[in-house]
Design an enzyme around this catalytic site. Structure first.
Site, PDB file in Angstrom:
ATOM      1  N   ARG A 184       0.828  -1.206   0.000  1.00  0.00           N
ATOM      2  CA  ARG A 184       0.000   0.000   0.000  1.00  0.00           C
ATOM      3  C   ARG A 184       0.864   1.258   0.000  1.00  0.00           C
ATOM      4  NH1 ARG A 184      -2.741  -4.307   1.736  1.00  0.00           N
ATOM      5  NH2 ARG A 184      -5.022  -4.313   1.698  1.00  0.00           N
TER       6      ARG A 184
ATOM      7  N   GLY B  11      -1.423 -11.775  -5.102  1.00  0.00           N
ATOM      8  CA  GLY B  11      -2.839 -11.428  -5.251  1.00  0.00           C
ATOM      9  C   GLY B  11      -3.088  -9.978  -4.867  1.00  0.00           C
TER      10      GLY B  11
ATOM     11  N   ARG C 293      -6.142 -18.020  -9.513  1.00  0.00           N
ATOM     12  CA  ARG C 293      -6.930 -17.472  -8.394  1.00  0.00           C
ATOM     13  C   ARG C 293      -8.108 -16.628  -8.894  1.00  0.00           C
ATOM     14  NH1 ARG C 293      -2.889 -15.303  -3.981  1.00  0.00           N
ATOM     15  NH2 ARG C 293      -4.855 -15.026  -2.858  1.00  0.00           N
TER      16      ARG C 293
ATOM     17  N   SER D 220     -12.964  -9.338   2.438  1.00  0.00           N
ATOM     18  CA  SER D 220     -11.668  -9.403   1.754  1.00  0.00           C
ATOM     19  C   SER D 220     -11.090  -8.005   1.628  1.00  0.00           C
ATOM     20  CB  SER D 220     -11.824 -10.019   0.364  1.00  0.00           C
ATOM     21  OG  SER D 220     -10.714  -9.668  -0.438  1.00  0.00           O
TER      22      SER D 220
ATOM     23  N   GLN E 108      -8.467  -7.247  -0.013  1.00  0.00           N
ATOM     24  CA  GLN E 108      -8.004  -7.010  -1.391  1.00  0.00           C
ATOM     25  C   GLN E 108      -9.149  -6.482  -2.241  1.00  0.00           C
ATOM     26  OE1 GLN E 108      -6.151 -10.676  -2.660  1.00  0.00           O
ATOM     27  NE2 GLN E 108      -4.366 -10.335  -1.373  1.00  0.00           N
TER      28      GLN E 108
ATOM     29  N   ASP F 181      -4.364 -15.508   7.265  1.00  0.00           N
ATOM     30  CA  ASP F 181      -3.068 -16.000   6.769  1.00  0.00           C
ATOM     31  C   ASP F 181      -2.344 -16.862   7.804  1.00  0.00           C
ATOM     32  OD1 ASP F 181      -3.465 -14.746   4.358  1.00  0.00           O
ATOM     33  OD2 ASP F 181      -2.370 -12.939   4.918  1.00  0.00           O
TER      34      ASP F 181
ATOM     35  N   LYS G 262      -6.359 -19.331  -1.642  1.00  0.00           N
ATOM     36  CA  LYS G 262      -5.111 -18.590  -1.400  1.00  0.00           C
ATOM     37  C   LYS G 262      -4.034 -19.101  -2.366  1.00  0.00           C
ATOM     38  CE  LYS G 262      -6.679 -15.944   1.794  1.00  0.00           C
ATOM     39  NZ  LYS G 262      -6.830 -14.521   1.512  1.00  0.00           N
TER      40      LYS G 262
ATOM     41  N   ARG H 162      -5.169 -24.055   1.031  1.00  0.00           N
ATOM     42  CA  ARG H 162      -4.459 -24.188   2.318  1.00  0.00           C
ATOM     43  C   ARG H 162      -5.143 -25.142   3.288  1.00  0.00           C
ATOM     44  NH1 ARG H 162      -2.368 -17.961   3.003  1.00  0.00           N
ATOM     45  NH2 ARG H 162      -0.562 -18.182   1.636  1.00  0.00           N
TER      46      ARG H 162
ATOM     47  N   ARG I  89       3.468 -19.683   2.985  1.00  0.00           N
ATOM     48  CA  ARG I  89       2.981 -19.913   4.354  1.00  0.00           C
ATOM     49  C   ARG I  89       3.021 -21.407   4.718  1.00  0.00           C
ATOM     50  NH1 ARG I  89       2.650 -14.974   5.853  1.00  0.00           N
ATOM     51  NH2 ARG I  89       1.582 -13.456   4.563  1.00  0.00           N
TER      52      ARG I  89
HETATM   53  C1  S3P Z   1      -4.232  -9.080   1.995  1.00  0.00           C
HETATM   54  C2  S3P Z   1      -5.503  -9.521   2.258  1.00  0.00           C
HETATM   55  C3  S3P Z   1      -5.843 -10.931   2.505  1.00  0.00           C
HETATM   56  C4  S3P Z   1      -4.608 -11.747   2.854  1.00  0.00           C
HETATM   57  C5  S3P Z   1      -3.458 -11.451   1.936  1.00  0.00           C
HETATM   58  C6  S3P Z   1      -3.076  -9.988   1.988  1.00  0.00           C
HETATM   59  C7  S3P Z   1      -4.016  -7.639   1.734  1.00  0.00           C
HETATM   60  O1  S3P Z   1      -6.430 -11.484   1.338  1.00  0.00           O
HETATM   61  O2  S3P Z   1      -4.921 -13.107   2.823  1.00  0.00           O
HETATM   62  O3  S3P Z   1      -2.330 -12.220   2.288  1.00  0.00           O
HETATM   63  O4  S3P Z   1      -2.857  -7.182   1.789  1.00  0.00           O
HETATM   64  O5  S3P Z   1      -4.996  -6.940   1.479  1.00  0.00           O
HETATM   65  P1  S3P Z   1      -8.017 -11.346   1.036  1.00  0.00           P
HETATM   66  O6  S3P Z   1      -8.346  -9.924   0.958  1.00  0.00           O
HETATM   67  O7  S3P Z   1      -8.229 -12.054  -0.268  1.00  0.00           O
HETATM   68  O8  S3P Z   1      -8.706 -12.050   2.171  1.00  0.00           O
END
Ligand code: S3P
Length: 426
Positions: free
Chosen positions: A27, A93, A121, A164, A166, A312, A339, A343, A386
């Site tokens: 970020r 991701g 994914r 989520s 993300q 995570d 993921k 996992r 992980r």
């Molecule tokens: C993350 C959000 C999570 C996490 C990933 C990092 C992020 O994923 O599992 O390792 O930095 O926003 P999701 O938003 O898909 O849950």
């Protein structure tokens, strides 16, 4: 790379600084690239994933200087340039989903690609809301490559079906450049909120009201930030100290944002000996030192709103649960299957090989403890950092040695994992 693990030391003692938080590192680069002026990022993550983000913004014409000690100086004109080639997110991701929200509203076209794992994914979760905002994204079966035709976007009100960060961040970043009002995103549970905290700190018009985030078109001011240690990386050291008799360690300067500290809450329920020392706030994020001692643990249930706050950490929590008295049940964690690897299946299959009493459920795992782990076998990482680190810790409590195949995936988030581990051996 194969890694053979056997416990060749008595206990863990000492104090270490864990490398920078991966989520915050992504970020910091992304938002600095959008802010006109000079941003300084100290202690940027040395993992491969944040490097993918950094390289993408270089390819989009942002001036990024990497100086000593993982310090970045970013001079941005707050205007991205059309890339000459495809933009490679590697295994990340976070890079793909967050950056798609920005590219969707540019005046140029772009293509985001990823490695074998990332290309499988699910991207429908970001393509759907972005399309509702007016974006044009072409894919095969909603997976990478994402071919993005830049468009003017408009605000939406959107309920995410899953918690989520993300997805939430992708929509926020699209909304930050959308004309004509507020974009509102509501999640079922609170996911990590580093985006909201950092954007607010950089002057964005962003508000949180319960589970709803509102964001308006905003200009960002540059940031000067020192990134805290990653609690998701600290989790492996916390686990090792809890499981190896007579250990006592201190992990310094760890991010303690409540949307990330589900692991600490659960471990307290499991009666772990963990204390937080010297808590402070840096750029809106809670930070502190964590002291951990060997503990006799009890099993517990992990489900509901806490899941996004420790998503995570579930593979390493499963390792810990093998050494806790009683049953640990993990529910509502279906997301773990989407993921870097599946996992749930990967953790259950590999821990079973070591001798754990663990069952797979559709949305989680059931672990019966306490079980002696035997080892004397080889295990797989499924190209998942992980899994690599969780199996390393499991290897340390096995009676016989284990070999981890393809351990090099650790470099995705934590290249110095083993070096740091060595420094605690006593
Ligand atoms: C993350 C959000 C999570 C996490 C990933 C990092 C992020 O994923 O599992 O390792 O930095 O926003 P999701 O938003 O898909 O849950």
């Amino acid at each position: 790379m194969q890694k053979t693990i056997s416990k060749n030391f008595k206990t863990l003692q000492g104090s270490i600084t864990i490398p920078a938080d991966k989520s915050i590192s992504h970020r910091a680069v992304i938002f600095s690239a959008l802010a006109k002026g000079k941003s300084t990022i100290k202690n940027f993550s040395d993992g491969q994933d944040p490097k993918s983000t950094l390289n993408i913004f270089k390819a989009l014409g942002v001036d990024i200087e990497i100086t000593t000690n993982n310090k970045l100086i970013i001079n941005s004109k707050a205007k991205l340039l059309p890339p000459t080639g495809r933009l490679d997110c590697g295994n990340s991701g976070t890079s793909m989903r967050l950056i798609a929200g920005i590219l969707a509203r540019q005046k140029f076209n772009s293509i985001l690609i990823g490695d074998q794992s990332l290309s499988k994914r699910p991207m429908k979760r970001i393509i759907e809301p972005l399309t509702l905002m007016g974006a044009h994204i072409e894919t095969k079966k909603y997976t990478a490559p994402l071919k993005i035709q830049g468009q003017k976007l408009h605000p939406i009100e959107y309920k995410t079906p899953k918690a989520s960060a993300q997805v939430k961040s992708c929509i926020i970043l699209a909304g930050l450049g959308a004309d004509g009002g507020k974009t509102k995103i509501t999640e079922p549970y609170l996911s990590r909120n580093h985006t909201e905290i950092m954007l607010k700190h950089m002057g964005a018009n962003i508000e949180q009201n319960g589970l709803t985030i509102s964001v308006e078109k905003s200009e960002l001011s540059p940031i000067d930030i020192e990134i805290c240690g990653d609690i998701s990386s600290a989790a492996y050291f916390i686990a090792a100290a809890l499981l190896i008799p007579d250990s006592k360690i201190i992990l310094k300067n760890i991010g303690l944002n409540p949307t990330r500290t589900g692991i600490l809450d659960i471990l307290k329920t499991m009666e772990a000996n963990i204390t937080i020392i010297d808590k402070k706030n840096i750029c809106g994020e809670d930070v502190g030192d964590i002291s951990v001692e060997y503990s006799e643990l009890k099993g517990c249930e992990i489900s509901g709103e806490i899941i996004p706050r420790l998503i995570d950490e579930l593979p390493i929590i499963a390792v810990i649960a093998t050494q806790a008295e009683g049953t640990t049940t993990i529910k509502d964690a279906q997301e773990l299957r989407a993921k870097e690897s599946d996992r749930i299946k990967a953790t259950v299959d590999e821990l079973k090989k070591l001798g754990a009493d663990i069952e797979e459920a559709e949305d989680g795992m059931i672990i019966h403890g306490k079980t002696k782990l035997i080892g004397n076998c080889s295990v797989e990482t499924y190209r998942d950092h992980r899994l690599a680190m969780s199996l390393y810790i499991a290897g340390l409590i096995c009676e016989k040695e284990i070999t981890i195949n393809n351990f090099q995936w650790v470099n995705i988030s934590f290249p110095k994992f083993e070096e740091l581990f060595e420094s605690l051996k006593a």
